[in-house]
Design an enzyme around this catalytic site. Structure first.
Site, PDB file in Angstrom:
ATOM      1  N   HIS A  87      12.384  -5.438   1.942  1.00 12.81           N
ATOM      2  CA  HIS A  87      11.463  -6.274   3.078  1.00 12.81           C
ATOM      3  C   HIS A  87      11.643  -7.614   3.093  1.00 12.81           C
ATOM      4  O   HIS A  87      11.691  -8.318   1.806  1.00 12.81           O
ATOM      5  CB  HIS A  87       9.897  -5.839   2.870  1.00 12.81           C
ATOM      6  CG  HIS A  87       9.111  -6.473   3.672  1.00 12.81           C
ATOM      7  ND1 HIS A  87       8.961  -5.999   5.108  1.00 12.81           N
ATOM      8  CD2 HIS A  87       8.480  -7.591   3.685  1.00 12.81           C
ATOM      9  CE1 HIS A  87       8.002  -6.853   5.674  1.00 12.81           C
ATOM     10  NE2 HIS A  87       7.844  -7.789   4.727  1.00 12.81           N
ATOM     11  N   ASP A 166      -4.069  -2.039   8.758  1.00 12.77           N
ATOM     12  CA  ASP A 166      -3.311  -3.105   8.795  1.00 12.77           C
ATOM     13  C   ASP A 166      -3.248  -3.402  10.322  1.00 12.77           C
ATOM     14  O   ASP A 166      -3.200  -4.578  10.677  1.00 12.77           O
ATOM     15  CB  ASP A 166      -1.967  -2.864   8.179  1.00 12.77           C
ATOM     16  CG  ASP A 166      -1.336  -4.366   8.374  1.00 12.77           C
ATOM     17  OD1 ASP A 166      -1.708  -5.308   7.790  1.00 12.77           O
ATOM     18  OD2 ASP A 166      -0.087  -4.388   8.939  1.00 12.77           O
ATOM     19  N   ARG A 173      -6.588 -10.912  12.594  1.00 14.41           N
ATOM     20  CA  ARG A 173      -6.222 -11.907  11.874  1.00 14.41           C
ATOM     21  C   ARG A 173      -5.577 -12.810  12.739  1.00 14.41           C
ATOM     22  O   ARG A 173      -5.694 -14.271  12.868  1.00 14.41           O
ATOM     23  CB  ARG A 173      -5.398 -11.766  10.641  1.00 14.41           C
ATOM     24  CG  ARG A 173      -6.337 -11.066   9.640  1.00 14.41           C
ATOM     25  CD  ARG A 173      -5.046 -10.630   8.532  1.00 14.41           C
ATOM     26  NE  ARG A 173      -4.200 -11.493   7.846  1.00 14.41           N
ATOM     27  CZ  ARG A 173      -3.058 -11.302   7.393  1.00 14.41           C
ATOM     28  NH1 ARG A 173      -2.634  -9.766   7.463  1.00 14.41           N
ATOM     29  NH2 ARG A 173      -2.357 -12.078   7.069  1.00 14.41           N
ATOM     30  N   SER A 188      -1.286  -6.683   3.393  1.00 14.41           N
ATOM     31  CA  SER A 188      -0.517  -6.334   4.481  1.00 14.41           C
ATOM     32  C   SER A 188       0.755  -5.584   4.255  1.00 14.41           C
ATOM     33  O   SER A 188       1.311  -4.393   4.844  1.00 14.41           O
ATOM     34  CB  SER A 188      -0.910  -7.339   5.567  1.00 14.41           C
ATOM     35  OG  SER A 188      -0.090  -7.178   6.832  1.00 14.41           O
ATOM     36  N   LYS A 192       1.899  -1.313   3.585  1.00  9.06           N
ATOM     37  CA  LYS A 192       2.953  -0.612   4.368  1.00  9.06           C
ATOM     38  C   LYS A 192       4.137  -0.296   3.786  1.00  9.06           C
ATOM     39  O   LYS A 192       4.618   0.955   3.912  1.00  9.06           O
ATOM     40  CB  LYS A 192       3.364  -1.514   5.871  1.00  9.06           C
ATOM     41  CG  LYS A 192       2.277  -1.865   6.791  1.00  9.06           C
ATOM     42  CD  LYS A 192       2.594  -2.677   7.825  1.00  9.06           C
ATOM     43  CE  LYS A 192       2.757  -4.160   7.309  1.00  9.06           C
ATOM     44  NZ  LYS A 192       2.592  -5.057   8.409  1.00  9.06           N
TER      45      LYS A 192
HETATM   46  N1  URA Z   1       4.029  -9.760   7.963  1.00 10.01           N
HETATM   47  C1  URA Z   1       2.889  -8.627   7.799  1.00 10.01           C
HETATM   48  O1  URA Z   1       3.335  -7.326   7.702  1.00 10.01           O
HETATM   49  N2  URA Z   1       1.804  -9.038   7.383  1.00 10.01           N
HETATM   50  C2  URA Z   1       1.168 -10.186   7.381  1.00 10.01           C
HETATM   51  O2  URA Z   1      -0.009 -10.376   6.892  1.00 10.01           O
HETATM   52  C3  URA Z   1       2.163 -11.202   7.425  1.00 10.01           C
HETATM   53  C4  URA Z   1       3.581 -10.889   7.881  1.00 10.01           C
END
Ligand code: URA
Length: 441
Positions: A87, A166, A173, A188, A192
């Site tokens: 990621h 999320d 957010r 977050s 995932k």
């Molecule tokens: N990318 C994400 O998936 N979540 C965040 O909070 C910030 C960047």
């Protein structure tokens, strides 16, 4: 999962006053957000309290776990082999995933990759893949599993069932000034990734003008927090800290980045892009047990590119996901912009390139119509930047600085102004800074 019940206001007050939340309270919050039991105004109050008061590493691990369990956790146990993903926190010209997934698969690890769409000045992997005619990124979990088993790499969008907490929290957010909060970013991202069914994970945490994290200290803190959460979940995680002051590679946009990625798989990739790709993929191979160490990984990756196995994997993945794999041999089958605009150095452009501001280049892509200001915006896959000059390269008046791929003259003029602002010159070669600055594990 706990069935404990609370008043949301009690949890908010506890965090507001600097307390550490219990696992049950955090689970109640994550489940309540997904189910609606925790009202949006209460969730945003708690997010703001977390923003100011922070969270202990234990709270972040519990929040990640609770968010992950708010939806479907994909089970890939029936897919043989080590499942390793990567990621990136995102940057301009960051097309590493497109090269890394087939390369890692060609070297023997399975890559179950769920990616996002671009928002703002950084591009998204899914949008780039969709430049390939027919390429489907919204696959069912069954299709995802099948392709992973047969090809070794699958690249898809997040299904709505994965981490619904999320989706809700990120949207809140985004509009309440609580995005830039390391515990919340960490939970977050990691919720995932852990919901994908991976065995281990490599992270590219970028910092600099073109990155989500501008300061190296913040990127380091985020990297440490994510590695720690991985450890708590029993999944090995390694993070590289990489500089994002100039775009990665020489292309930015969608089609232009797909072409550059294919060129990398053909062994003709630019140095900086290959350096980051080899480093991240190398750690994936080590974590997945497909290489002993970095030197062994490097030899295996170079061989997979030299003998065409990595390119073949890309071809297989493309075909398995419905994409027209002929684009690999014929780039004219990809969306093409109406005009190419060569941007050349003026009389002041003598000496060396001292800066190529990644953020301004990202804004130039947006100006061309290749970015997304809102999630509902459509992107123009054909527009973009190629042939981008790099920091440290010598330059003379009239030298090519980049080529803009343009579908609209007014947008092209705006983008030209932005790339001209982005590129600066100096009489002496600038001091070079390392691209890869740290490894956290
Ligand atoms: N990318 C994400 O998936 N979540 C965040 O909070 C910030 C960047």
């Amino acid at each position: 999962m706990s069935a404990a019940s609370y008043f949301p206001q009690d949890i908010i007050i506890k965090k507001r006053d600097g307390g550490a939340l219990t696992r049950d309270e955090i689970q109640f919050f994550a489940r309540g957000v997904a189910s609606g039991q925790f009202a949006d105004y209460q969730a945003t109050a708690l997010l703001m309290a977390i923003f100011w008061r922070g969270m202990t590493p234990q709270e972040v691990a519990w929040l990640t776990d609770a968010m992950m369990r708010s939806g479907e956790v994909i089970d890939l146990n029936d897919v043989p082999g080590a499942k390793v993903d990567k990621h990136s926190t995102g940057g301009v010209g960051d097309k590493v995933s497109l090269i890394l997934a087939p390369l890692a698969a060609a070297c023997g690890v399975k890559v179950p990759m769920m990616s996002g769409r671009g928002l703002g000045h950084t591009g998204g992997t899914l949008d780039k893949l969709e430049s390939i005619p027919g390429f489907r990124v919204m696959l069912s979990v069954t299709e995802f599993r099948d392709i992973l088993r047969k090809v070794g790499a699958a690249m898809i969008g997040q299904t709505p069932q994965v981490v619904p907490a999320d989706r809700k929290l990120y949207a809140l957010r985004d509009v309440t000034g609580t995005v830039e909060c390391i515990p919340l970013i960490c939970a977050s991202i990691m919720s995932k990734k852990l919901a994908e069914g991976i065995d281990s994970l490599v992270l590219d945490v970028k910092f600099g003008q073109g990155a989500f994290m501008k300061r190296k200290e913040d990127a380091l803190a985020l990297a440490r927090a994510m590695v720690e959460v991985g450890r708590a979940a029993g999944k090995p995680v390694r993070a590289l800290l990489t500089a994002m002051d100039q775009p990665l590679g020489r292309c930015a946009g969608h089609t232009t980045e797909v072409i550059e990625s294919i060129e990398c798989l053909k062994g003709r990739g630019p140095r900086d892009l290959m350096e980051v790709t080899y480093a991240l993929t190398g750690h994936m191979l080590i974590l997945g047990g497909a290489a002993r160490d970095e030197a062994d990984a490097r030899a295996k990756m170079e061989a997979a590119i030299a003998d065409g196995r990595a390119l073949t994997k890309f071809r297989e993945m493309c075909a398995a996901q419905g994409g027209d794999a002929r684009v690999i041999d014929d780039y004219s089958l990809l969306p093409t912009a109406q005009k190419r605009l060569e941007i050349r150095a003026g009389a002041d452009g003598a000496g060396f390139v001292s800066a190529v501001d990644a953020l301004k280049c990202g804004h130039a892509i947006m100006a061309l119509g290749g970015g997304r200001a809102a999630v509902t915006d459509k992107v123009d896959h054909a527009v973009g930047i190629s042939d981008l000059i790099k920091i440290g390269e010598p330059v003379k008046p009239g030298a090519l600085l980049c080529t803009l791929h343009v579908n609209d003259d007014t947008k092209g003029a705006k983008a030209e102004a932005l790339v001209r602002e982005a590129i600066a010159f100096s009489a002496q070669p600038p001091k070079s800074t390392p691209l890869i600055q740290d490894l956290i594990q």
